[in-house]
Design a protein around this motif. Structure first.
Motif, PDB file in Angstrom:
ATOM      1  N   LEU A  44       0.831  -1.201   0.000  1.00 43.79           N
ATOM      2  CA  LEU A  44       0.000   0.000   0.000  1.00 43.79           C
ATOM      3  C   LEU A  44       0.867   1.254   0.000  1.00 43.79           C
ATOM      4  N   SER A  47       2.442   1.708  -3.344  1.00 39.84           N
ATOM      5  CA  SER A  47       1.453   2.191  -4.322  1.00 39.84           C
ATOM      6  C   SER A  47       1.165   3.667  -4.120  1.00 39.84           C
ATOM      7  N   GLN A  48       1.052   4.097  -2.885  1.00 33.92           N
ATOM      8  CA  GLN A  48       0.812   5.513  -2.603  1.00 33.92           C
ATOM      9  C   GLN A  48       1.980   6.367  -3.081  1.00 33.92           C
ATOM     10  N   ARG A  51       1.979   6.472  -6.876  1.00 33.06           N
ATOM     11  CA  ARG A  51       0.914   7.338  -7.374  1.00 33.06           C
ATOM     12  C   ARG A  51       1.317   8.802  -7.265  1.00 33.06           C
ATOM     13  N   LEU A  80      -3.673   2.518 -10.306  1.00 35.05           N
ATOM     14  CA  LEU A  80      -3.319   2.520  -8.899  1.00 35.05           C
ATOM     15  C   LEU A  80      -4.517   2.925  -8.043  1.00 35.05           C
ATOM     16  N   LYS A  81      -5.288   3.884  -8.519  1.00 34.61           N
ATOM     17  CA  LYS A  81      -6.468   4.337  -7.775  1.00 34.61           C
ATOM     18  C   LYS A  81      -7.514   3.228  -7.659  1.00 34.61           C
ATOM     19  N   MET A  84      -5.683   0.526  -4.974  1.00 32.90           N
ATOM     20  CA  MET A  84      -5.410   0.954  -3.606  1.00 32.90           C
ATOM     21  C   MET A  84      -6.578   0.767  -2.634  1.00 32.90           C
ATOM     22  N   LEU A  87      -6.384  -2.672  -1.286  1.00 37.25           N
ATOM     23  CA  LEU A  87      -5.259  -2.827  -0.372  1.00 37.25           C
ATOM     24  C   LEU A  87      -5.555  -2.176   0.979  1.00 37.25           C
ATOM     25  N   GLU A  88      -6.180  -0.997   0.949  1.00 37.97           N
ATOM     26  CA  GLU A  88      -6.519  -0.306   2.190  1.00 37.97           C
ATOM     27  C   GLU A  88      -7.492  -1.141   3.026  1.00 37.97           C
TER      28      GLU A  88
END
Length: 430
Positions: A44, A47-48, A51, A80-81, A84, A87-88
């Motif tokens: 996560l 990925s953040q 992004r 990615l959006k 995510m 994943l969150e």
């Protein structure tokens, strides 16, 4: 709550501590869950980060007129959006699962707590006072008390079993005991008097360890609040989610409150008399201290409780509880057991427990040590302790049985007479 870092670094020691409490090994399952959660958290975070980097690169590419690169980056950000949120959610679920596993486990016992299965394995540390030599056969309080205002029948008719109605000088003696105890703990032992809520939220009962495992021992209202089983819950949670200034420590609080317990785990025990009630009063002692001070504070709290019994001249013994008889949140517990001549036995009247950082972790209660030569330090979890100073109803029982006279009256201990308007004896007439 347990420190996950300690479990990572000391899995065998953690399981050995659980084994002393009679619990199954848990480190392997906890570490597997922890590893899965950390892997998801890492994905996560990556990925953040990607992004954010890609979003910045879009502007740079557009500024250079590189539309192909900009479109490719936009597509990556869009993907990615979409990824995510999943994943969150997975990260949240794994964190909650890990917390639930940790929350259900008991505290680990201190090294000097004796190994054992139940109260038969507790260790007597000493006795104070000598049981009175009666010239007659002493009665139990349940036989002695009704003529003096201890009305079990009316209490049961109003509220059911394990409720009692006190009348006249019996009610006044009960009130006098609570006031005497509170005055002593605040005036001589440095505790700050508090008047806390009797109804609390889920997070408060979770913080001191009654939830989720011991919900059946509590009473819950229709709006979801809980009646406190002891003022420990309200007092300890007074520092919930705080970073306490070190110069405020130690924090010592005391309260005389009503307490409410369903006694779900005590079916058939002490159904006769005033010893085990659904509603009772207790002077509760709570200390919040630095980790290095908690052992000494535990001894201090024990002496504060012992002092009440000694002032009342009630014989008692001090017991160190074994691993199998301690409460789930405690790392070490002393019990005080008062002599009851009517029963011919010592019975528990106070428990004083050092919980270490177990409750503080559940409440997120920390402090920041003062600056030293090394400069600023990180915050640390505090240690919490709680004890009875004392249980009022059980002390009333002890006074009735130890101070009873052959004619059925009861002498009032000298330290209580000022609280009784000078009354020296309980009789059927007063």
């Amino acid at each position: 709550m347990h420190d996950i870092r300690f479990i990572r670094e000391n899995p065998e020691a953690f399981d050995a501590g659980l084994a002393r409490r009679g619990a199954a090994p848990a480190a392997a399952g906890i570490l597997d869950l922890d590893a899965r959660r950390r892997a998801v958290t890492t994905r996560l975070q990556e990925s953040q980060s990607r992004r954010n980097d890609a979003s910045k690169a879009i502007g740079q590419a557009m500024g250079k007129g590189d539309k192909d690169t900009a479109e490719a980056l936009k597509a990556e950000v869009a993907e990615l959006k979409q990824v995510m949120p999943a994943l969150e959610e997975e990260d949240r679920q794994l964190a909650a699962e890990l917390e639930a596993v940790l929350a259900a486990l008991p505290n680990l016992p201190a090294d000097d707590v004796p190994q054992g299965n139940d109260e038969a394995d507790n260790v007597e540390l000493g006795k104070w006072g000598s049981p009175r030599d009666f010239s007659f056969t002493p009665k139990e309080h349940a036989d002695l008390g009704p003529a003096l205002g201890l009305d079990f029948e009316t209490g049961a008719s109003i509220a059911g079993a394990r409720f009692t109605f006190l009348r006249g000088s019996m009610a006044r003696l009960h009130r006098a005991l609570g006031q005497f105890m509170l005055d002593r703990q605040t005036g001589q032992n440095g505790y700050t008097e508090c008047a806390p809520p009797l109804l609390v939220r889920d997070e408060a009962v979770f913080g001191t360890g009654q939830l989720p495992k011991f919900a059946d021992d509590l009473f819950q209202t229709t709006d979801g609040r809980w009646l406190i089983p002891t003022a420990e819950v309200s007092l300890t949670n007074a520092v919930r989610e705080q970073i306490v200034d070190e110069d405020r420590l130690p924090i010592r609080m005391a309260a005389l409150t009503q307490c409410f317990r369903s006694e779900a785990g005590a079916a058939g025990k002490d159904t006769r008399g005033f010893i085990r009630q659904h509603q009772f009063e207790k002077v509760e002692l709570v200390s919040v201290v630095r980790p290095e001070d908690s052992d000494a504070e535990h001894e201090r709290m024990l002496k504060a409780a012992q002092g009440v019994l000694e002032a009342l001249e009630l014989p008692y013994r001090t017991m160190l509880l074994c691993t199998g008889d301690m409460g789930a949140t405690a790392r070490k517990t002393y019990d005080l057991e008062v002599w009851l001549p009517g029963q011919g036995a010592y019975r528990e009247i106070s428990s004083c427990s050092n919980c270490g950082d177990f409750q503080a972790r559940r409440m997120n209660t920390r402090y920041k040590p003062a600056l030293g030569d090394a400069g600023a330090k990180k915050t640390e979890f505090l240690h919490t302790l709680n004890g009875s100073g004392l249980a009022v109803g059980r002390t009333l029982v002890a006074v009735l049985e130890n101070y009873q006279q052959e004619d059925g009256s009861v002498m009032v201990p000298s330290v209580l007479q000022p609280y009784m308007g000078g009354l020296e004896r309980l009789t059927a007439e007063n």
